[in-house]
Write a protein that holds these residues in place. Structure first.
Motif, short mmCIF file in Angstrom:
data_model
loop_
_atom_site.label_atom_id
_atom_site.label_comp_id
_atom_site.label_asym_id
_atom_site.label_seq_id
_atom_site.Cartn_x
_atom_site.Cartn_y
_atom_site.Cartn_z
N THR A 32 14.72 45.54 22.17
CA THR A 32 15.46 46.73 22.61
C THR A 32 16.68 46.95 21.74
OG1 THR A 32 14.76 46.29 24.89
CG2 THR A 32 16.58 47.83 24.57
N VAL A 33 16.89 48.20 21.38
CA VAL A 33 18.10 48.63 20.68
C VAL A 33 18.86 49.60 21.56
CG1 VAL A 33 19.00 49.95 18.71
CG2 VAL A 33 17.19 48.26 18.37
N LEU A 34 20.17 49.43 21.66
CA LEU A 34 21.04 50.32 22.43
C LEU A 34 22.10 50.89 21.50
CD1 LEU A 34 22.14 51.45 25.16
CD2 LEU A 34 23.51 49.36 25.30
N ILE A 35 22.22 52.21 21.49
CA ILE A 35 23.22 52.87 20.64
C ILE A 35 24.24 53.57 21.53
CG2 ILE A 35 23.60 54.50 18.75
CD1 ILE A 35 20.59 54.27 18.11
N GLU A 36 25.52 53.27 21.32
CA GLU A 36 26.60 53.90 22.07
C GLU A 36 27.76 54.18 21.11
OE1 GLU A 36 29.06 55.73 24.04
OE2 GLU A 36 27.34 55.16 25.28
N ARG A 37 28.18 55.44 21.06
CA ARG A 37 29.22 55.78 20.10
C ARG A 37 30.63 55.64 20.67
NH1 ARG A 37 29.01 62.39 19.41
NH2 ARG A 37 29.08 62.93 21.61
N ARG A 38 30.74 55.55 22.01
CA ARG A 38 32.06 55.44 22.61
C ARG A 38 32.15 54.13 23.38
NH1 ARG A 38 33.22 61.10 25.49
NH2 ARG A 38 35.35 60.26 25.53
N LYS A 39 32.71 54.15 24.58
CA LYS A 39 32.89 52.93 25.35
C LYS A 39 31.64 52.58 26.15
CE LYS A 39 37.91 53.37 26.00
NZ LYS A 39 38.99 53.48 27.02
N MET A 40 31.31 51.32 26.19
CA MET A 40 30.22 50.86 27.03
C MET A 40 30.59 51.10 28.50
SD MET A 40 27.70 49.44 25.18
CE MET A 40 26.93 48.02 25.95
N GLY A 41 29.57 51.43 29.29
CA GLY A 41 29.82 51.76 30.69
C GLY A 41 29.89 53.23 30.94
N GLY A 42 30.11 54.01 29.88
CA GLY A 42 30.10 55.46 29.99
C GLY A 42 31.17 56.02 30.90
N HIS A 88 46.88 49.37 38.76
CA HIS A 88 45.80 48.96 39.67
C HIS A 88 44.47 49.57 39.24
CE1 HIS A 88 43.14 49.20 43.15
NE2 HIS A 88 43.32 50.51 43.20
N VAL A 89 44.47 50.86 38.93
CA VAL A 89 43.25 51.55 38.53
C VAL A 89 42.65 50.89 37.28
CG1 VAL A 89 42.31 53.71 37.61
CG2 VAL A 89 43.86 53.75 39.58
N HIS A 90 43.48 50.59 36.32
CA HIS A 90 42.97 50.05 35.06
C HIS A 90 42.62 48.56 35.16
CE1 HIS A 90 43.27 53.60 32.47
NE2 HIS A 90 44.16 53.98 33.37
N LYS A 91 43.23 47.86 36.11
CA LYS A 91 42.81 46.48 36.36
C LYS A 91 41.40 46.46 36.97
CE LYS A 91 47.39 44.41 36.90
NZ LYS A 91 48.38 43.85 37.88
N VAL A 92 41.12 47.43 37.81
CA VAL A 92 39.78 47.52 38.40
C VAL A 92 38.75 47.81 37.31
CG1 VAL A 92 38.29 48.83 39.96
CG2 VAL A 92 40.61 48.22 40.67
N ILE A 93 39.06 48.74 36.41
CA ILE A 93 38.15 49.02 35.29
C ILE A 93 37.90 47.75 34.49
CG2 ILE A 93 37.88 50.28 33.13
CD1 ILE A 93 39.55 52.55 34.38
N ALA A 94 38.98 47.01 34.21
CA ALA A 94 38.86 45.79 33.41
C ALA A 94 38.03 44.73 34.12
CB ALA A 94 40.25 45.24 33.09
N ALA A 95 38.13 44.70 35.46
CA ALA A 95 37.37 43.71 36.22
C ALA A 95 35.87 43.99 36.19
CB ALA A 95 37.87 43.67 37.66
N VAL A 96 35.51 45.26 36.17
CA VAL A 96 34.10 45.66 36.17
C VAL A 96 33.51 45.65 34.76
CG1 VAL A 96 32.48 47.52 36.76
CG2 VAL A 96 34.46 47.06 38.24
N ALA A 97 34.35 45.87 33.76
CA ALA A 97 33.90 46.08 32.38
C ALA A 97 33.00 44.98 31.82
CB ALA A 97 35.10 46.29 31.46
N PRO A 98 33.23 43.69 32.10
CA PRO A 98 32.35 42.67 31.49
C PRO A 98 30.87 42.84 31.81
CG PRO A 98 34.35 41.65 32.35
CD PRO A 98 34.38 43.08 32.81
N THR A 99 30.55 43.40 32.98
CA THR A 99 29.15 43.62 33.34
C THR A 99 28.47 44.59 32.39
OG1 THR A 99 29.68 43.23 35.67
CG2 THR A 99 27.61 44.36 35.21
#
Length: 475
Positions: A32-42, A88-99
């Protein structure tokens, strides 16, 4: 010379749908190949579902403190540090981002390419340095904010969902154009965090939802101080220093509204520019990429899922649902067909508003002879303990009781709608909900009470009436 890859699946777009396809394909050992030009997670992770719900959670806590007196708690005052709310909002984003991260997907065996993708021909996608010739392609590029051509709008700064979560200072007066889910969620959040808020809408707020249930949401927002102006056209925007002025027209008269910030929340448009779809023989229009019931495009090697697929809901869970169908069809050749009735939606205001299946209006338009079962929150013991008594469940069935649609307006409606989505998918009769045993006291009892009430008009036996009375008491 450009590197050439020949995977089984090439996914264009690293949002929820694309990531789901890539993860599932890799789990089955498929190259599988995945192409994303911006941030992962969309959009969902970075500028949509996750940050908006984090902001709403902060606003909900603020409102809970204000209402603490009803529970016998003496709270003197509340202060909102908006910079810390931003954190707080951006800490939540950071917490979810590794997935959703590049590292995780490379660990799963997916080749992740950060670049812009476009079709070279029916069988080939290219980036700046790599050429991909895959057996199947999945376009999952999502959507971006649709910005209306309002005169003067581009004359100064305005916010969309892609920028509003970057604010570190609270808007003094936020003007919102659009009373859809995003507009009303942000309206309530910012009002609860201390901003003045005015919402401008050309038609009816939450136009896709049951008007009777929408009225309960609007009443709550207006009682909290949100000004909602529906049936107005925004005919001009003027920027002057730190202020923005919207000129509106209603009933032939013009009026101006001046605020400190402007949020444009007038819907979404598919992100398909620059893909060179014509080169691949893929049909599209302004609503997105044309697909059939299997989510295949006119080029049978190519699927399109999620927001970029024409005629489908721009919802994260819809994209995930599409991803599952594509995996089943592309990898296992299983027959699939999109069932739109299986896709619920929710607006996370307080009270929440959730829906699945057909609305009352849609059912009547299809000529279905319907019956309606209801039960109010104020007749639910858990709702009373929580002081969340506004709202009700509304179940649409056929005359014989098969469930075809449900709307819930009230506390935790987004959670409660899950069982009803399953019921519609399984074509259950409402009788099934009279037989279920539920923990007491819970809000889920609303559905059981509505189901019991459904059979009340047909009861003629005094013995049966006594049984129903017993069930009402002992559940």
């Amino acid at each position: 010379m450009a590197e050439t890859l020949a995977p089984d699946i090439c996914v264009i777009g690293g949002g929820p749908g694309g990531l789901s396809v890539a993860a599932a394909a890799a789990a089955f050992g498929v190259p599988t190949v995945l192409i994303e030009r911006r941030k992962m997670g969309g959009d969902c992770l970075n500028t949509g579902c996750i940050p908006s719900k984090a902001l709403l959670a902060a606003a909900k806590r603020a409102e809970a403190i204000r209402g603490a007196g009803a529970f016998g708690l003496d709270v003197q005052s509340i202060g909102v540090n908006f910079a810390k709310v931003h954190d707080h909002v951006h800490k939540v984003i950071a917490a979810v981002a590794p997935t959703d991260s590049t590292e995780r997907f490379r660990g799963l065996g997916v080749r992740v390419i950060h670049d812009h993708a476009k079709f070279k021909d029916r069988n080939t996608v290219t980036t700046s340095e790599i050429e991909i010739r895959a057996r199947r392609f999945v376009i999952a590029t999502g959507s971006t904010p649709a910005v209306p051509p309002i005169p003067g709008l581009d004359g100064g700064p305005y916010l969309t969902n892609e920028t509003i979560f970057d604010l570190k200072e609270r808007p003094e007066h936020l003007i919102i154009i659009g009373a859809g889910p995003v507009g009303l969620e942000m309206a309530q959040a910012f009002r609860r965090l201390g901003s003045s808020v005015t919402v401008l809408e050309a038609v009816r707020p939450l136009t896709n939802d049951d008007p009777e249930c929408v009225a309960i949401v609007l009443d709550r927002l207006e009682r909290e101080g949100v000004v909602i102006r529906s049936g107005v056209n925004v005919i001009g925007i003027t920027h002057a220093g730190a202020t923005v002025t919207a000129t509106i027209e209603t009933a032939g008269a013009e009026q101006t509204i001046t605020g400190s910030h402007l949020l444009v929340a007038t819907g979404r448009r598919p992100t398909i520019d620059g893909l060179d779809l014509d080169a691949a023989g893929i049909g599209y229009d302004k609503s997105g990429i044309v697909v059939n019931s299997k989510l295949k495009t006119r080029n049978r090697r190519v699927y399109a899922i999620g927001d970029c697929a024409a005629g489908h809901s721009p919802l994260t869970h819809a994209a995930n649902y599409h991803a599952g169908l594509v995996i089943r069809n592309a990898l296992f050749r299983l027959p699939v067909r999109v069932d739109k009735s299986a896709v619920p939606w929710a607006t996370y205001t307080e009270p929440e508003l959730a829906h699945t299946g057909l609305t009352e209006a849609q059912a009547r338009a299809r000529g279905i002879k319907i019956r309606i079962a209801r039960w109010p929150y104020n007749d639910n013991d858990r709702a009373q303990t929580e002081r969340e008594t506004r709202g009700h469940i509304k179940v649409i069935t056929t005359r014989k009781g098969r469930i075809v649609g449900v709307t819930i307006v009230g506390a935790q409606a987004g959670e409660l709608i899950a069982a009803w989505t399953l019921a519609i998918a399984q074509r259950l009769n409402i009788r099934a909900f009279t037989e279920i045993v539920l923990p007491y006291p819970t809000l889920s009892e609303l559905g059981k009470r509505a189901a019991i009430d459904f059979f009340k008009p047909g009861l003629t036996s005094s013995w049966v009436r006594r049984i129903i009375a017993w069930m009402r008491i002992f559940g």
